[in-house]
Scaffold this motif. Sequence first.
Motif, PDB file in Angstrom:
ATOM      1  N   LYS A 191       0.804  -1.231   0.000  1.00  0.00           N
ATOM      2  CA  LYS A 191       0.000   0.000   0.000  1.00  0.00           C
ATOM      3  C   LYS A 191       0.829   1.269   0.000  1.00  0.00           C
ATOM      4  CE  LYS A 191      -3.768  -2.353   0.249  1.00  0.00           C
ATOM      5  NZ  LYS A 191      -3.977  -3.098  -0.954  1.00  0.00           N
ATOM      6  N   SER A 192       2.052   1.225   0.496  1.00  0.00           N
ATOM      7  CA  SER A 192       2.915   2.394   0.519  1.00  0.00           C
ATOM      8  C   SER A 192       4.361   1.915   0.455  1.00  0.00           C
ATOM      9  CB  SER A 192       2.666   3.184   1.804  1.00  0.00           C
ATOM     10  OG  SER A 192       3.516   4.293   1.868  1.00  0.00           O
ATOM     11  N   ALA A 193       5.153   2.445  -0.485  1.00  0.00           N
ATOM     12  CA  ALA A 193       6.538   2.003  -0.630  1.00  0.00           C
ATOM     13  C   ALA A 193       7.353   3.070  -1.354  1.00  0.00           C
ATOM     14  CB  ALA A 193       6.592   0.700  -1.424  1.00  0.00           C
TER      15      ALA A 193
ATOM     16  N   ASP B 284       1.452  10.341  -4.880  1.00  0.00           N
ATOM     17  CA  ASP B 284       2.689  10.618  -4.178  1.00  0.00           C
ATOM     18  C   ASP B 284       2.352  10.751  -2.709  1.00  0.00           C
ATOM     19  OD1 ASP B 284       5.139  11.390  -3.303  1.00  0.00           O
ATOM     20  OD2 ASP B 284       5.243  13.217  -4.483  1.00  0.00           O
ATOM     21  N   GLY B 285       2.921   9.882  -1.899  1.00  0.00           N
ATOM     22  CA  GLY B 285       2.633   9.883  -0.470  1.00  0.00           C
ATOM     23  C   GLY B 285       3.428  10.917   0.295  1.00  0.00           C
ATOM     24  N   GLY B 286       4.226  11.719  -0.394  1.00  0.00           N
ATOM     25  CA  GLY B 286       5.016  12.744   0.279  1.00  0.00           C
ATOM     26  C   GLY B 286       6.366  12.210   0.718  1.00  0.00           C
TER      27      GLY B 286
ATOM     28  N   ARG C 142      10.814   9.532  -0.630  1.00  0.00           N
ATOM     29  CA  ARG C 142       9.521   9.704  -1.293  1.00  0.00           C
ATOM     30  C   ARG C 142       8.777   8.402  -1.277  1.00  0.00           C
ATOM     31  NH1 ARG C 142       9.131  14.470  -4.200  1.00  0.00           N
ATOM     32  NH2 ARG C 142       7.031  14.406  -4.982  1.00  0.00           N
ATOM     33  N   ARG C 143       7.513   8.450  -0.889  1.00  0.00           N
ATOM     34  CA  ARG C 143       6.691   7.254  -0.866  1.00  0.00           C
ATOM     35  C   ARG C 143       5.614   7.345  -1.924  1.00  0.00           C
ATOM     36  NH1 ARG C 143       7.377   3.391   2.541  1.00  0.00           N
ATOM     37  NH2 ARG C 143       8.251   3.699   4.565  1.00  0.00           N
TER      38      ARG C 143
END
Length: 103
Positions: free
Chosen positions: A27-29, A78-80, A95-96
């Motif tokens: 889910k986030s990487a 972009d997860g920031g 950056r995630r």
Amino acid sequence: MAKRKTNEAGSSTGHRADVLRVLGVLKSATADQIQRLSSPHLTYRHTTKDTAAEQKEARTASHRGALNDLRRHGLSVDGGRITQPQLPRPSAGRRRAEVAPPW
């Protein structure tokens, strides 16, 4: 040379599929995590570069391009940046990428 319209970053279908597979599980990487999970054989590539940062940049370029193309299509976001004390290098934000919400 004409500019690509559908995948401007020039990513391949295989790299986009790798990114979606990894984000489907995590889910986030980061791009580095995606590269290490989907293509671990590339970890030792570009060892002739002078610094570790240059090696990582060259190694993850194709997956970062795939992430950019997926962002343009609305399939990832972009997860920031994350800067937390438990990271190996706290001064360097990572950056995630995240799966885009269905709405």
